[in-house]
Design a protein around this motif. Structure first.
Motif, PDB file in Angstrom:
ATOM      1  N   ARG A   1       0.830  -1.202   0.000  1.00 10.31           N
ATOM      2  CA  ARG A   1       0.000   0.000   0.000  1.00 10.31           C
ATOM      3  C   ARG A   1       0.869   1.258   0.000  1.00 10.31           C
ATOM      4  N   ALA A   2       0.432   2.212  -0.808  1.00 10.56           N
ATOM      5  CA  ALA A   2       1.117   3.507  -0.856  1.00 10.56           C
ATOM      6  C   ALA A   2       0.671   4.351   0.344  1.00 10.56           C
ATOM      7  N   PRO A   3       1.546   5.226   0.877  1.00 13.66           N
ATOM      8  CA  PRO A   3       2.839   5.590   0.281  1.00 13.66           C
ATOM      9  C   PRO A   3       4.013   4.712   0.678  1.00 13.66           C
ATOM     10  N   GLU A   4       3.840   3.810   1.666  1.00 13.92           N
ATOM     11  CA  GLU A   4       4.982   3.042   2.177  1.00 13.92           C
ATOM     12  C   GLU A   4       5.672   2.237   1.069  1.00 13.92           C
ATOM     13  N   VAL A   5       4.876   1.650   0.171  1.00 17.69           N
ATOM     14  CA  VAL A   5       5.439   0.760  -0.839  1.00 17.69           C
ATOM     15  C   VAL A   5       6.258   1.517  -1.888  1.00 17.69           C
ATOM     16  N   LEU A   6       6.115   2.827  -1.936  1.00 17.78           N
ATOM     17  CA  LEU A   6       6.816   3.614  -2.945  1.00 17.78           C
ATOM     18  C   LEU A   6       8.282   3.855  -2.610  1.00 17.78           C
ATOM     19  N   ARG A   7       8.641   3.682  -1.362  1.00 14.48           N
ATOM     20  CA  ARG A   7      10.005   3.992  -0.941  1.00 14.48           C
ATOM     21  C   ARG A   7      11.020   3.078  -1.637  1.00 14.48           C
ATOM     22  N   GLY A   8      12.083   3.689  -2.124  1.00 17.55           N
ATOM     23  CA  GLY A   8      13.145   2.908  -2.752  1.00 17.55           C
ATOM     24  C   GLY A   8      12.902   2.548  -4.199  1.00 17.55           C
ATOM     25  N   GLN A   9      11.752   2.921  -4.756  1.00 17.73           N
ATOM     26  CA  GLN A   9      11.460   2.608  -6.151  1.00 17.73           C
ATOM     27  C   GLN A   9      12.103   3.649  -7.074  1.00 17.73           C
TER      28      GLN A   9
END
Length: 399
Positions: free
Chosen positions: A307-315
């Motif tokens: 789930r965003a925004p957590e999953v966006l980190r490091g992409q």
């Protein structure tokens, strides 16, 4: 004075020694080590250099090759090493000046010469290590396609794939060992394909025919191209979203709340160099999005579960972002903090609460705010009337 390249890439034809130029002969005569597929080495009997068979998978041979720096090495490849060939992969690991290449005629050039097809108007695909579904976007009656395939079994698989897609009437020109003494060209129909003795290397020319469904070229393909559970950006709204996202060659898209993957898939269909990452919190929807991408020939769609925004980190940072689900103030703030200037952002809202977020975002960041109301004709008793969908609010902005 610059040192001479230690690595020579030689494009070898099926005629082996007979097809060598003066430059390739000189490279082989001066080599300490010659490496390549066993089939290629067999085409050059009498080599005086040490020979090494290149391993499978291909990537496993890169590190041993780099360990030979400083020695005179020749790497054998098929035809033109830089057209769906080994040369592109190989030279990524080398520095400029370390290598020189002597290409031969590509298998596509040889196939076109045998069939009399104009290469500039023929689609060419390397399917020897890629799924057959890469063909899906180009399947239309009258189209001509040249493809490389792994082996004879793959040719049978190609015929079955075309037949299953409704293009069993397509004519297949099966071209084996082009340019060599074992060359053979046979013409068969996909729907009644029965060849069992096809030799490698093989190229197939496809003259597409049949009444199978044709995937359109414009954004906003029909919804029934995508398996979904109702979580899909519908066709007219999807067309508006892709228009606002404005894909450009080589760009990366983040599709947040990917659902069926339709936005990311259509982004990838716009150009072969585009990339896309879909973020989806539901494992079932994530799996469905991957299946849709594979079926429509863009298996390069990367689906990240979370789930965003957590999953966006490091992409890797994108050039464009679409928010189709999971809109929140926290997500917008995270994107504003993370994305560089120039990133194009398009967000859709259906609920009043989400509309407020977009209105506030537009007031703060600018851009365009668009409200879309769609209605379709539907039965109303014995007559027809307009059945309205929920209005969509679209915010598009360049940060």
């Amino acid at each position: 004075m610059a040192e001479a390249p230690w690595m020579t890439i030689v494009g070898l034809g099926e005629d082996g020694l007979a097809g060598l130029t003066d430059a390739t002969r000189a490279a082989l005569e001066g080599a300490e080590i010659v490496t390549g597929a066993a089939r290629h080495l067999a085409l050059l009997p009498g080599l005086t250099a040490e020979t090494r068979v290149w391993p499978v998978p291909f990537a496993d041979g890169i590190a041993p090759l780099l360990a030979l720096r400083g020695r005179r090495v020749v790497m054998l490849a098929s035809g033109d090493p830089f057209w769906f060939g080994a040369g592109t992969v190989l030279t990524r690991a080398l520095e400029p000046g370390e290598w020189v290449a002597h290409p031969g005629p590509s298998c596509f050039a040889l196939a076109a010469a045998r069939l009399g097809w104009a290469l500039e108007s023929t689609t060419v695909l390397g399917l020897h290590a890629a799924p057959l579904a890469r063909l899906r976007p180009v399947l239309a009656p009258g189209a001509r396609v040249l493809v490389t395939l792994r082996d004879g079994a793959a040719v049978a698989g190609l015929a079955a794939y075309l037949d299953g897609a409704g293009f069993g009437a397509s004519v297949l020109q099966v071209l084996e060992a082009l340019g060599g003494p074992q060359e053979r060209v046979r013409r068969v129909t996909a729907g009644v394909y029965a060849l069992t003795d096809v030799r490698h290397p093989v190229v197939v020319g496809i003259e597409v025919a049949g009444d199978g469904a044709v995937l359109g070229l414009a954004s906003g393909r029909a919804d029934d191209w995508f398996a979904h559970d109702g979580q899909i950006t519908k066709r007219p709204v999807r067309a508006l979203a892709l228009s606002a996202l404005a894909p450009r060659a080589g760009e990366l898209l983040w599709d947040i709340g990917a659902g069926s993957g339709s936005i990311g898939i259509e982004w990838l269909l716009s150009h072969p160099s585009t990339q896309a990452i879909g973020f989806e919190g539901s494992p079932e929807r994530a799996a469905r999005a991957r299946e849709n991408a594979l079926a429509l020939g863009v298996e390069r769609l990367k689906i990240v579960e979370g789930r965003a925004p957590e999953v966006l980190r490091g992409q890797p940072l994108p050039e464009a972002v679409f928010i189709g689900g999971g809109l929140s103030q926290a997500l917008l703030e995270a994107l504003f903090a993370q994305l560089p200037a120039g990133t194009r952002l398009v967000a859709h809202a259906v609920t009043l609460e989400s509309e407020v977020l977009l209105a506030q975002g537009q007031a703060a960041k600018g851009g365009s705010l668009l409200r879309v109301e769609l209605a379709e004709a539907a039965a109303l008793g014995t007559r027809r009337g307009w059945k309205s969908a929920y209005p969509i609010v679209q915010w598009s902005v360049t940060l």
